[in-house]
Design an enzyme around this catalytic site. Sequence first.
Site, PDB file in Angstrom:
ATOM      1  N   TYR A 150      19.642 -26.015  -4.008  1.00 34.30           N
ATOM      2  CA  TYR A 150      19.563 -24.823  -3.150  1.00 34.30           C
ATOM      3  C   TYR A 150      18.347 -23.980  -3.539  1.00 34.30           C
ATOM      4  O   TYR A 150      17.548 -23.573  -2.685  1.00 34.30           O
ATOM      5  CB  TYR A 150      20.853 -24.001  -3.286  1.00 34.30           C
ATOM      6  CG  TYR A 150      20.737 -22.592  -2.742  1.00 34.30           C
ATOM      7  CD1 TYR A 150      20.726 -22.349  -1.371  1.00 34.30           C
ATOM      8  CD2 TYR A 150      20.622 -21.488  -3.596  1.00 34.30           C
ATOM      9  CE1 TYR A 150      20.608 -21.051  -0.874  1.00 34.30           C
ATOM     10  CE2 TYR A 150      20.504 -20.200  -3.107  1.00 34.30           C
ATOM     11  CZ  TYR A 150      20.496 -19.980  -1.754  1.00 34.30           C
ATOM     12  OH  TYR A 150      20.371 -18.703  -1.252  1.00 34.30           O
TER      13      TYR A 150
HETATM   14  N1  LIG Z   1      24.480 -13.740  -0.231  1.00 31.14           N
HETATM   15  C1  LIG Z   1      23.684 -13.711  -1.300  1.00 31.14           C
HETATM   16  O1  LIG Z   1      24.049 -13.259  -2.389  1.00 31.14           O
HETATM   17  C2  LIG Z   1      22.263 -14.226  -1.193  1.00 31.14           C
HETATM   18  C3  LIG Z   1      21.456 -14.214  -2.338  1.00 31.14           C
HETATM   19  C4  LIG Z   1      20.152 -14.672  -2.258  1.00 31.14           C
HETATM   20  C5  LIG Z   1      19.649 -15.115  -1.045  1.00 31.14           C
HETATM   21  N2  LIG Z   1      20.454 -15.151   0.056  1.00 31.14           N
HETATM   22  C6  LIG Z   1      19.888 -15.622   1.321  1.00 31.14           C
HETATM   23  O2  LIG Z   1      20.192 -14.663   2.320  1.00 31.14           O
HETATM   24  C7  LIG Z   1      20.359 -15.304   3.572  1.00 31.14           C
HETATM   25  C8  LIG Z   1      21.684 -14.906   4.189  1.00 31.14           C
HETATM   26  O3  LIG Z   1      22.746 -15.324   3.334  1.00 31.14           O
HETATM   27  P1  LIG Z   1      24.267 -15.029   3.651  1.00 31.14           P
HETATM   28  O4  LIG Z   1      24.968 -14.858   2.357  1.00 31.14           O
HETATM   29  O5  LIG Z   1      24.338 -13.967   4.694  1.00 31.14           O
HETATM   30  O6  LIG Z   1      24.717 -16.427   4.273  1.00 31.14           O
HETATM   31  P2  LIG Z   1      25.616 -16.763   5.561  1.00 31.14           P
HETATM   32  O7  LIG Z   1      25.966 -18.210   5.444  1.00 31.14           O
HETATM   33  O8  LIG Z   1      26.722 -15.782   5.687  1.00 31.14           O
HETATM   34  O9  LIG Z   1      24.605 -16.548   6.774  1.00 31.14           O
HETATM   35  C9  LIG Z   1      23.675 -17.515   7.197  1.00 31.14           C
HETATM   36  C10 LIG Z   1      23.901 -17.737   8.691  1.00 31.14           C
HETATM   37  O10 LIG Z   1      22.876 -18.616   9.164  1.00 31.14           O
HETATM   38  C11 LIG Z   1      23.446 -19.424  10.176  1.00 31.14           C
HETATM   39  N3  LIG Z   1      22.585 -20.615  10.316  1.00 31.14           N
HETATM   40  C12 LIG Z   1      22.307 -21.542   9.369  1.00 31.14           C
HETATM   41  N4  LIG Z   1      21.502 -22.482   9.874  1.00 31.14           N
HETATM   42  C13 LIG Z   1      21.263 -22.141  11.177  1.00 31.14           C
HETATM   43  C14 LIG Z   1      20.507 -22.725  12.222  1.00 31.14           C
HETATM   44  N5  LIG Z   1      19.848 -23.876  12.055  1.00 31.14           N
HETATM   45  N6  LIG Z   1      20.477 -22.123  13.444  1.00 31.14           N
HETATM   46  C15 LIG Z   1      21.163 -20.945  13.638  1.00 31.14           C
HETATM   47  N7  LIG Z   1      21.914 -20.347  12.679  1.00 31.14           N
HETATM   48  C16 LIG Z   1      21.946 -20.940  11.450  1.00 31.14           C
HETATM   49  C17 LIG Z   1      24.858 -19.714   9.687  1.00 31.14           C
HETATM   50  O11 LIG Z   1      25.741 -20.070  10.741  1.00 31.14           O
HETATM   51  C18 LIG Z   1      25.253 -18.409   9.017  1.00 31.14           C
HETATM   52  O12 LIG Z   1      26.018 -17.580   9.870  1.00 31.14           O
HETATM   53  C19 LIG Z   1      20.220 -16.793   3.314  1.00 31.14           C
HETATM   54  O13 LIG Z   1      18.895 -17.156   3.606  1.00 31.14           O
HETATM   55  C20 LIG Z   1      20.490 -16.922   1.820  1.00 31.14           C
HETATM   56  O14 LIG Z   1      19.846 -18.047   1.276  1.00 31.14           O
HETATM   57  C21 LIG Z   1      21.746 -14.722   0.003  1.00 31.14           C
END
Ligand SMILES: NC(=O)c1ccc[n+]([C@@H]2O[C@H](COP(=O)([O-])OP(=O)(O)OC[C@H]3O[C@@H](n4cnc5c(N)ncnc54)[C@H](O)[C@@H]3O)[C@@H](O)[C@H]2O)c1
Length: 315
Positions: A150
Amino acid sequence: MKHLVTGAAGFIGSNIAKELIKNEEEVIGVDCFTDYYSRDLKERNIKELKNNSNFKFIEADLLKMNLNELLDKVDYVYHQAAQAGVRSSWGKDFEIYSRNNILLTQKLLEAARKSKELKKFVYASSSSVYGDTDKLPMQENNRLQPVSPYGVSKLAGENLCYLYYKNFKVPAVSLRYFTVYGEGQRPDMAFHIFIRAFLKGEKINIFGDGKQSRNFTYVSDIVRANILAAEKAPAGAIINIGGAGEGIKLNEAIELIQELTNMKTEIIYTDKVKGDVKHTSADISKAEKLLGYSPAVKFKTGLSKEVKWLKSIYS
Ligand SMILES: NC(=O)c1ccc[n+]([C@@H]2O[C@H](COP(=O)([O-])OP(=O)(O)OC[C@H]3O[C@@H](n4cnc5c(N)ncnc54)[C@H](O)[C@@H]3O)[C@@H](O)[C@H]2O)c1
């Protein structure tokens, strides 16, 4: 102004969209409801948004869309869509991570390159790009050595943002989020799992000794950092975004959840999982300098808000 939020039904994307809508901005949200976790939770995230005429929701896989059309007249992109989660990124599922994290970011940047209106492309990067390191707090110029597939995929996305900036002047900026929590948190994330377990009287499995520590960032701080980055960050910048929950051990967080829920449950310690880092700690001086950002929400306050939100779902 017109804003595009990718992954708008997810945890962070939906919170960004809500804040923009609150500020009376025009927002397009795209999400395909990947099956990583329940559609029901994502529907809850965008339920109110869907009633707002400034919010246009498109249910679609971004990899299958015409992205040039999507970015037409868009001023700001907040690219949150991704396959999240460290532990499931091994083995054959890496293909999903490659597609949704690397290929998708590249396709969006290609479309961004052709856009005339785009003012900023804010990319959701992650503290997982650092990997296991003794050099704490983590600084943007640390050696990057992710320890999970990841983390590798998020770093690839970040590198793509930088090279599209360098070669084609795409105004891309990467924010390295440190563990985000709060209302809407994904059900595979530790606090969501722990709070649900306390509320339902289920056992808690801790991977490792519980002494691993994190910088925990409340979601409204992440949202504010995104909006500040859209307004102020210099193109090409890479910036840590940490929270007020600095150096908190998992065991300490569990004690606090016990206090906040006023419930007890059994805790079982099992083996550490491959890909998990021991500690994260954020040096946020660059965010302070470039964005005027500092975290506003104290750890206990943020955690009590997540408890309240999860009570509304599970109690
Ligand atoms: N939550 C954390 O602590 C954290 C920490 C570091 C980085 N991030 C990054 O932040 C971002 C958001 O994370 P999150 O926790 O909200 O995750 P999440 O899984 O809740 O949200 C991601 C969304 O993207 C959608 N998605 C994925 N691929 C897709 C595609 N091809 N087309 C359309 N929609 C698509 C999914 O359906 C999902 O709803 C991500 O990029 C993640 O890597 C999150």
